[in-house]
Design an enzyme around this catalytic site. Structure first.
Site, PDB file in Angstrom:
ATOM      1  N   TRP A   1       0.851  -1.183   0.000  1.00  0.00           N
ATOM      2  CA  TRP A   1       0.000   0.000   0.000  1.00  0.00           C
ATOM      3  C   TRP A   1       0.889   1.236   0.000  1.00  0.00           C
ATOM      4  O   TRP A   1       2.076   1.161   0.290  1.00  0.00           O
ATOM      5  CB  TRP A   1      -0.945   0.005   1.208  1.00  0.00           C
ATOM      6  CG  TRP A   1      -2.126   0.913   0.997  1.00  0.00           C
ATOM      7  CD1 TRP A   1      -2.321   2.156   1.519  1.00  0.00           C
ATOM      8  CD2 TRP A   1      -3.269   0.648   0.175  1.00  0.00           C
ATOM      9  NE1 TRP A   1      -3.520   2.682   1.072  1.00  0.00           N
ATOM     10  CE2 TRP A   1      -4.116   1.773   0.246  1.00  0.00           C
ATOM     11  CE3 TRP A   1      -3.650  -0.435  -0.612  1.00  0.00           C
ATOM     12  CZ2 TRP A   1      -5.326   1.857  -0.447  1.00  0.00           C
ATOM     13  CZ3 TRP A   1      -4.854  -0.368  -1.294  1.00  0.00           C
ATOM     14  CH2 TRP A   1      -5.684   0.775  -1.208  1.00  0.00           C
TER      15      TRP A   1
ATOM     16  N   ASP B   1      -0.123  12.023  -0.285  1.00  0.00           N
ATOM     17  CA  ASP B   1      -1.214  12.920   0.087  1.00  0.00           C
ATOM     18  C   ASP B   1      -2.447  12.122   0.507  1.00  0.00           C
ATOM     19  O   ASP B   1      -2.391  10.900   0.649  1.00  0.00           O
ATOM     20  CB  ASP B   1      -1.520  13.889  -1.054  1.00  0.00           C
ATOM     21  CG  ASP B   1      -2.005  13.186  -2.330  1.00  0.00           C
ATOM     22  OD1 ASP B   1      -2.222  11.951  -2.310  1.00  0.00           O
ATOM     23  OD2 ASP B   1      -2.160  13.870  -3.360  1.00  0.00           O
TER      24      ASP B   1
ATOM     25  N   GLU C   1      -3.141   9.219  -1.602  1.00  0.00           N
ATOM     26  CA  GLU C   1      -2.073   8.232  -1.694  1.00  0.00           C
ATOM     27  C   GLU C   1      -1.349   8.331  -3.033  1.00  0.00           C
ATOM     28  O   GLU C   1      -1.080   7.346  -3.707  1.00  0.00           O
ATOM     29  CB  GLU C   1      -2.642   6.835  -1.395  1.00  0.00           C
ATOM     30  CG  GLU C   1      -3.042   6.774   0.068  1.00  0.00           C
ATOM     31  CD  GLU C   1      -4.077   5.747   0.428  1.00  0.00           C
ATOM     32  OE1 GLU C   1      -4.759   5.240  -0.462  1.00  0.00           O
ATOM     33  OE2 GLU C   1      -4.211   5.479   1.630  1.00  0.00           O
TER      34      GLU C   1
ATOM     35  N   GLU D   1     -18.200   6.569  -2.736  1.00  0.00           N
ATOM     36  CA  GLU D   1     -16.980   7.371  -2.681  1.00  0.00           C
ATOM     37  C   GLU D   1     -17.026   8.478  -3.724  1.00  0.00           C
ATOM     38  O   GLU D   1     -16.664   9.622  -3.452  1.00  0.00           O
ATOM     39  CB  GLU D   1     -15.764   6.478  -2.912  1.00  0.00           C
ATOM     40  CG  GLU D   1     -14.434   7.185  -2.796  1.00  0.00           C
ATOM     41  CD  GLU D   1     -13.273   6.218  -2.839  1.00  0.00           C
ATOM     42  OE1 GLU D   1     -12.492   6.185  -1.860  1.00  0.00           O
ATOM     43  OE2 GLU D   1     -13.132   5.489  -3.846  1.00  0.00           O
TER      44      GLU D   1
END
Length: 376
Positions: free
Chosen positions: A117, A167, A170, A326
């Site tokens: 990640w 940020d 990502e 989202e």
């Protein structure tokens, strides 16, 4: 429907959102980012979760928010030695690499995930401190409950806040992002003002926050508005949060007003706010949670009408099942890039708890949702 009925419907959606978030909160206290989305399932973020907890706190779901902060406190206490190593290396002038920093997300039961990640992000470690202090003040709670985690977060931030990192989205690992600095400033100032730190550490926190504010003023402003990162000329939807609810930039100041105007004119289309103009994630759609952040900033500036308009837009993204996504694809910036993400991770995250929480937060701020007595 008339305006009153519209707002009644929004209030009902906000109330259901509180119930939904409570029902999905893990027994550990962690808030899942999304219970079904393949890339987020089983994980909680400090940043997303802190904003979710702030929304729940504002709605008087006191126990729910407190249990999330308990989880944050526990995550930090369990990584005390790692934080000490990071701090010692920084003090010695031999900073550890990014992959030795704290993770940005953890499994719901509190361990680092095994999959790769984009992990080094400092924003969440400031945001949760700000949210916990705000929660304690809002409900007359003792900050001592989370004092250990707050102290560890401050130590970590003092050692790392100047470093470039990913940020909110990502992305852009090599930059220092203004919204990240805003989260760090909010956390350091909240901790210092809450009597949660030893005097010398509180002084260091205030000094770092002042330095970060100066850095934003000197290098994080373009054409009178906040910029996406230091030296950038672009805007980002996350910048609205630096104004409200974080309150790092005064909404009625020239910088605050110019930033609100820049986000509105550059990233908002028919009410929905994009992340940034070059966004290609799922084609670069519009995000309900960013729309609510801009609504909070408008309201803080005294523009209730714009805030209500944005609340309506966010509520209008609800699915027939009563879930907020989202992002939506009504106005894609890069439609040709949408399919690759569908192939990679499946449909857009729905529900996204952060979307639900920001709708709650804006609805409470506008007094559309009236919090009942404290919810145990």
């Amino acid at each position: 429907m008339n305006t009153t009925t519209d707002l009644d419907a929004v209030a009902a959606l906000a109330a259901r959102s509180v119930t939904l978030i409570e029902s999905l909160q893990h027994s550990s206290g962690a808030y899942p980012a999304s219970p079904t989305f393949s890339a987020y399932q089983g994980y909680s973020w400090f940043r997303d979760g802190a904003f979710i907890a702030d929304g729940m706190s504002a709605a008087s779901a006191v126990d729910s928010a407190s249990r999330f902060f308990d989880w944050c406190d526990r995550m930090l206490a369990e990584r005390r030695e790692q934080i000490a190593e990071i701090v010692a290396a920084e003090a010695a002038g031999t900073p550890l690499p990014d992959d030795a920093m704290l993770a940005t997300r953890f499994t719901l039961d509190g361990v680092e995930g095994s999959d790769d990640w984009w992990d080094f992000q400092t924003d969440g470690y400031g945001t949760w401190v700000w949210a916990a202090v705000t929660h304690a003040r809002r409900h007359g709670l003792s900050i001592a409950r989370w004092q250990q985690g707050i102290r560890l977060s401050v130590d970590y931030l003092l050692a790392t806040w100047r470093r470039p990192c990913y940020d909110w989205w990502e992305e852009h690992r090599t930059e220092v992002h203004v919204s990240t600095l805003g989260c760090v400033i909010a956390g350091l100032e909240a901790a210092a003002d809450a009597d949660a730190l030893e005097p010398a550490v509180a002084d260091a926190a205030r000094a770092a926050a002042l330095e970060a504010r100066a850095l934003i003023t000197e290098r994080g402003v373009h054409d009178g508005h906040l910029a996406k990162w230091l030296g950038s000329t672009e805007v980002d939807g996350s910048l609205a949060a630096v104004i409200a609810p974080l309150g790092v930039i005064e909404a009625t100041s020239p910088l605050g007003r110019a930033t609100i105007a820049a986000v509105e004119s550059t990233l908002s289309v028919d009410g929905g706010v994009h992340r940034y103009l070059l966004d290609t994630f799922y084609g670069g759609g519009q995000w309900p949670l960013l729309t609510c952040f801009l609504g909070l900033a408008h309201h803080a500036s005294g523009d209730r009408a714009s805030a209500v308009r944005l609340l309506h837009w966010a509520a209008g993204t609800v699915t027939s099942e009563g879930l907020l996504p989202e992002q939506v694809d009504d106005h894609l910036l890069a439609p040709e890039r949408r399919q690759e993400w569908l192939d990679r991770w499946g449909p857009v995250a729905t529900p996204l708890l952060w979307s639900h929480a920001m709708l709650v937060r804006l609805a409470v701020e506008l007094e559309v949702l009236q919090p009942a007595g404290a919810r145990a």
